[in-house]
Design a protein around this motif. Structure first.
Motif, PDB file in Angstrom:
ATOM      1  N   ASP A 254       0.466  -1.324   0.264  1.00 44.70           N
ATOM      2  CA  ASP A 254      -0.041   0.486   0.254  1.00 44.70           C
ATOM      3  C   ASP A 254       0.387   0.984   0.149  1.00 44.70           C
ATOM      4  O   ASP A 254       0.281   2.340  -0.863  1.00 44.70           O
ATOM      5  N   GLU A 255       1.972   1.539   0.487  1.00 42.93           N
ATOM      6  CA  GLU A 255       3.082   2.878   0.418  1.00 42.93           C
ATOM      7  C   GLU A 255       3.520   2.798  -0.434  1.00 42.93           C
ATOM      8  O   GLU A 255       3.919   3.766  -1.341  1.00 42.93           O
ATOM      9  N   TYR A 256       3.304   2.030  -1.647  1.00 41.92           N
ATOM     10  CA  TYR A 256       3.938   1.992  -3.354  1.00 41.92           C
ATOM     11  C   TYR A 256       3.352   2.200  -3.805  1.00 41.92           C
ATOM     12  O   TYR A 256       1.769   1.597  -4.006  1.00 41.92           O
ATOM     13  N   PHE A 257       2.959   3.622  -4.753  1.00 38.23           N
ATOM     14  CA  PHE A 257       3.107   3.253  -5.847  1.00 38.23           C
ATOM     15  C   PHE A 257       2.201   1.906  -6.800  1.00 38.23           C
ATOM     16  O   PHE A 257       3.484   1.187  -6.939  1.00 38.23           O
ATOM     17  N   TRP A 258       0.909   0.997  -7.706  1.00 42.49           N
ATOM     18  CA  TRP A 258       0.945  -0.164  -8.429  1.00 42.49           C
ATOM     19  C   TRP A 258       1.283   0.081  -9.557  1.00 42.49           C
ATOM     20  O   TRP A 258       1.324   0.859 -10.484  1.00 42.49           O
ATOM     21  N   SER A 259       2.157  -0.884  -9.796  1.00 43.39           N
ATOM     22  CA  SER A 259       1.829  -0.510 -11.522  1.00 43.39           C
ATOM     23  C   SER A 259       1.387  -1.230 -12.081  1.00 43.39           C
ATOM     24  O   SER A 259       0.163  -1.910 -11.862  1.00 43.39           O
ATOM     25  N   ARG A 260       1.029  -1.094 -13.613  1.00 46.45           N
ATOM     26  CA  ARG A 260       0.441  -2.038 -14.652  1.00 46.45           C
ATOM     27  C   ARG A 260       0.182  -3.670 -13.928  1.00 46.45           C
ATOM     28  O   ARG A 260       1.513  -3.967 -14.035  1.00 46.45           O
ATOM     29  N   PRO A 261      -0.572  -4.270 -14.427  1.00 49.41           N
ATOM     30  CA  PRO A 261      -1.038  -6.173 -13.860  1.00 49.41           C
ATOM     31  C   PRO A 261      -0.088  -6.250 -14.988  1.00 49.41           C
ATOM     32  O   PRO A 261       0.274  -6.188 -16.369  1.00 49.41           O
ATOM     33  N   SER A 262       1.076  -7.906 -15.159  1.00 44.36           N
ATOM     34  CA  SER A 262       1.373  -8.457 -15.655  1.00 44.36           C
ATOM     35  C   SER A 262       0.700  -9.801 -16.183  1.00 44.36           C
ATOM     36  O   SER A 262       1.154 -10.756 -14.597  1.00 44.36           O
ATOM     37  N   VAL A 263       1.011 -10.662 -17.732  1.00 48.38           N
ATOM     38  CA  VAL A 263       1.013 -12.119 -17.482  1.00 48.38           C
ATOM     39  C   VAL A 263       1.575 -12.859 -17.180  1.00 48.38           C
ATOM     40  O   VAL A 263       1.322 -13.626 -16.237  1.00 48.38           O
ATOM     41  N   ILE A 264       3.557 -12.128 -17.227  1.00 51.45           N
ATOM     42  CA  ILE A 264       4.605 -13.139 -16.746  1.00 51.45           C
ATOM     43  C   ILE A 264       5.249 -12.514 -15.331  1.00 51.45           C
ATOM     44  O   ILE A 264       5.796 -12.781 -15.241  1.00 51.45           O
ATOM     45  N   ASN A 265       4.363 -11.333 -14.714  1.00 55.66           N
ATOM     46  CA  ASN A 265       4.261 -11.295 -13.636  1.00 55.66           C
ATOM     47  C   ASN A 265       6.006 -10.502 -13.517  1.00 55.66           C
ATOM     48  O   ASN A 265       6.634 -11.164 -12.524  1.00 55.66           O
TER      49      ASN A 265
END
Length: 192
Positions: free
Chosen positions: A66-77
């Motif tokens: 929660d203390e970070y901005f989230w990235s785009r989801p990734s299929v390959i993680n």
């Protein structure tokens, strides 16, 4: 019919072209890269104060705290984990729009975002074609301000100013859309 002279010329031309294209040209490009654009030529790597590599500005990373901005989801993680190893693999899922697995993945992302009071936007719901996109839209970053501010006990205006400073414009002024590099933004966030 081929004479010995013609055959000899063909061998010499092939050898000269091989030297030009396999030795001289790559060497010149390597030297140019190291002398004039070494940061980019070496992968645009970002290092911490101790000199340890913490990431690249060109490759997305997974941020889920929660203390970070989230990235785009990734299929390959982002090529991390038991199935991918640390291989640097990129790619999309290749699931058709009608595929139930794709719809299930999208619905799960939307549910997760709504649970933490983030308005779902396309780049926070859908994966990129490469699976390694390091940027999110300005709107997606702004939609996460309250979550990050609450988790870090910071003023939301301070975080909004950080996002404004982190905005990267269009490539060459005409290609793509302005966006925010999530890794760079989270590094600046840690400096607050």
């Amino acid at each position: 019919m081929l004479s010995i002279n013609d055959f000899s010329k063909a061998i010499r031309v092939t050898f000269i072209l091989w030297i030009l294209t396999a030795v001289i040209y790559p060497s010149l490009i390597f030297i140019f890269g190291q002398l004039f654009v070494s940061f980019q030529a070496n992968g645009s790597l970002i290092k911490d104060n101790q000199g340890n590599v913490i990431g690249s500005t060109l490759i997305g990373q997974s941020f889920k705290r929660d203390e970070y901005f989230w990235s785009r989801p990734s299929v390959i993680n982002y090529s991390i984990g038991e199935t991918a190893g640390n291989t640097g693999v990129s790619g999309a899922s290749n699931l058709a729009p009608s595929n139930p697995n794709l719809i299930e993945n999208i619905e799960a992302e939307i549910k997760l975002l709504k649970e933490v009071n983030i308005k779902p936007t396309a780049d926070l719901v859908y994966t990129s074609g490469s699976g390694l996109d390091p940027h999110i839209s300005i709107e997606s970053a702004q939609n996460q301000i309250n979550r990050v501010a609450t988790a870090r006990n910071l003023d939301p205006n301070e975080i909004e100013l950080l996002i404004t400073k982190a905005v990267e414009g269009r490539f060459l002024g005409i290609f793509g859309e302005p966006g925010v590099n999530v890794l760079k933004l989270n590094i600046e966030l840690d400096k607050l």
